[in-house]
Design a protein around this motif. Structure first.
Motif, PDB file in Angstrom:
ATOM      1  N   PRO A 121      81.701  -6.690  49.687  1.00  8.11           N
ATOM      2  CA  PRO A 121      82.245  -5.415  49.187  1.00  8.11           C
ATOM      3  C   PRO A 121      81.363  -4.218  49.518  1.00  8.11           C
ATOM      4  O   PRO A 121      81.874  -3.108  49.716  1.00  8.11           O
ATOM      5  CB  PRO A 121      82.340  -5.650  47.674  1.00  8.11           C
ATOM      6  N   GLU A 122      80.066  -4.430  49.604  1.00  9.72           N
ATOM      7  CA  GLU A 122      79.143  -3.331  49.871  1.00  9.72           C
ATOM      8  C   GLU A 122      79.198  -2.869  51.322  1.00  9.72           C
ATOM      9  O   GLU A 122      78.644  -1.815  51.660  1.00  9.72           O
ATOM     10  CB  GLU A 122      77.715  -3.746  49.515  1.00  9.72           C
ATOM     11  N   ALA A 226      86.671 -11.199  42.358  1.00 11.70           N
ATOM     12  CA  ALA A 226      85.736 -10.602  43.305  1.00 11.70           C
ATOM     13  C   ALA A 226      86.177  -9.211  43.728  1.00 11.70           C
ATOM     14  O   ALA A 226      85.349  -8.303  43.894  1.00 11.70           O
ATOM     15  CB  ALA A 226      85.601 -11.509  44.531  1.00 11.70           C
ATOM     16  N   GLU A 228      87.639  -7.028  42.033  1.00  8.58           N
ATOM     17  CA  GLU A 228      87.394  -6.045  40.973  1.00  8.58           C
ATOM     18  C   GLU A 228      86.067  -5.315  41.172  1.00  8.58           C
ATOM     19  O   GLU A 228      85.854  -4.241  40.612  1.00  8.58           O
ATOM     20  CB  GLU A 228      87.413  -6.727  39.606  1.00  8.58           C
ATOM     21  N   ARG A 229      85.192  -5.882  41.999  1.00 13.82           N
ATOM     22  CA  ARG A 229      83.890  -5.263  42.258  1.00 13.82           C
ATOM     23  C   ARG A 229      83.913  -4.334  43.467  1.00 13.82           C
ATOM     24  O   ARG A 229      82.887  -3.735  43.792  1.00 13.82           O
ATOM     25  CB  ARG A 229      82.835  -6.355  42.469  1.00 13.82           C
ATOM     26  N   THR A 231      84.315  -1.119  45.290  1.00 14.59           N
ATOM     27  CA  THR A 231      84.341   0.304  44.941  1.00 14.59           C
ATOM     28  C   THR A 231      85.020   1.152  46.016  1.00 14.59           C
ATOM     29  O   THR A 231      85.315   2.320  45.783  1.00 14.59           O
ATOM     30  CB  THR A 231      82.914   0.825  44.723  1.00 14.59           C
ATOM     31  N   ASP A 295      80.240   6.969  43.309  1.00 11.88           N
ATOM     32  CA  ASP A 295      80.165   6.149  42.093  1.00 11.88           C
ATOM     33  C   ASP A 295      78.759   6.164  41.523  1.00 11.88           C
ATOM     34  O   ASP A 295      77.796   6.352  42.231  1.00 11.88           O
ATOM     35  CB  ASP A 295      80.572   4.704  42.428  1.00 11.88           C
TER      36      ASP A 295
END
Length: 295
Positions: A121-122, A226, A228-229, A231, A295
């Motif tokens: 995700p990052e 997963a 949900e994390r 951004t 964020d």
């Protein structure tokens, strides 16, 4: 043609669309490339073209998935499975020297893009999912979805012949007649759409496609958790006339992400950049160029 080596040694090829080399431009700070994952499943990226002119807005990096197009056939056919190819996408990001990347997945390529976003995700700056059936979260398109969408085409001159073939395919009665079924995947069934549809026969690795959506590749509850994390902003685009996914199914996919919007392209089928290139490119470009989240 530019290429990279996957972690298992498979040589992968990617194609560049737009002005110049996207890696060189990125390193000079002149804009970010857009990494594009094709569908099919397992169709060579050639069918994407320049995504209706999107290459005029972004430098496109079109990956030929393993065993398709100009990429090598892997030693292990089990590596065609969707979750096994996530590391190919990560290898491409590293190869391009990108800290984070904008990612677009079309159709089955959206399953791969979704799994990548869950695992890394990052590394995702923005995620665009174009006419993606949400197999990965356990929400396939149903026969009823496809039939309802098809009935909206009843006024088309080809409908009376093609609709019985669609019913037979969805009921499992024999092999699908793609010469007739193709019309349901395009907003305009003209000569260009027919040629685009016919090319799928030699652009697609059928063996790999059969393995791609192996149910073992997906764990819907874990994947939802997963995601949900994530951004990054997400755009889920559906075609108004598409039966897989229908706009309603696309909205259910968008609901899985914390920061997603769902849009419907009027009059479009499964390949919206062909049906109305200007609408498609304007909407995708606006999403990609929106200010980054803080964020």
């Amino acid at each position: 043609m530019p290429h990279l080596t996957a972690p298992d040694g498979t040589r992968l090829t990617y194609h560049l669309r737009g002005e110049g080399d996207p890696l060189a431009h990125h390193l000079r700070g002149e804009g970010d490339p857009l990494v594009v994952l094709p569908g099919g499943p397992m169709r060579a990226s050639r069918y994407l073209g320049d995504l209706g002119g999107l290459a005029a807005h972004r430098r496109l990096v079109l990956l030929d998935l393993r065993g398709t197009g100009d990429s090598e056939v892997p030693a292990d056919p089990a590596s065609y499975r969707c979750d096994r190819q996530v590391e190919d996408v990560e290898a491409l990001r590293i190869h391009l020297g990108l800290e984070r990347m904008d990612l677009l997945g079309h159709s089955a390529g959206g399953s791969l893009a979704t799994l990548y976003a869950a695992r890394y995700p990052e590394r995702v700056a923005r995620l665009a999912l174009v006419t993606v059936i949400p197999w990965a979260i356990g929400e396939p398109a149903t026969p009823e979805d496809r039939l309802e969408a098809a009935r909206s085409r009843a006024g088309e001159p080809w409908f009376a012949t093609a609709f019985p073939a669609l019913e037979a395919w969805l009921s499992g009665e024999g092999e699908p007649d793609w010469d007739l079924l193709g019309a349901f995947f395009y907003g305009r069934w003209d000569d260009g759409a027919r040629a685009h549809d016919a090319a799928a026969e030699w652009e697609t690795n059928d063996e790999a496609g059969d393995r791609f959506h192996d149910p073992a590749a997906f764990d819907p509850p874990a994947l939802r958790g997963a995601l949900e994390r994530l951004t990054a902003p997400v755009l889920v685009l559906a075609g108004e006339l598409d039966g897989g996914p229908t706009p309603a199914l696309a909205r259910r996919l968008a609901a899985v992400f914390p920061h997603a919007e769902s849009v419907v392209q009027p009059g479009a089928g499964h390949y919206p950049w062909l049906d109305d290139p200007e609408w498609f490119t304007a909407r995708i470009a606006a999403f990609l160029d929106a200010p980054a989240r803080r964020d």
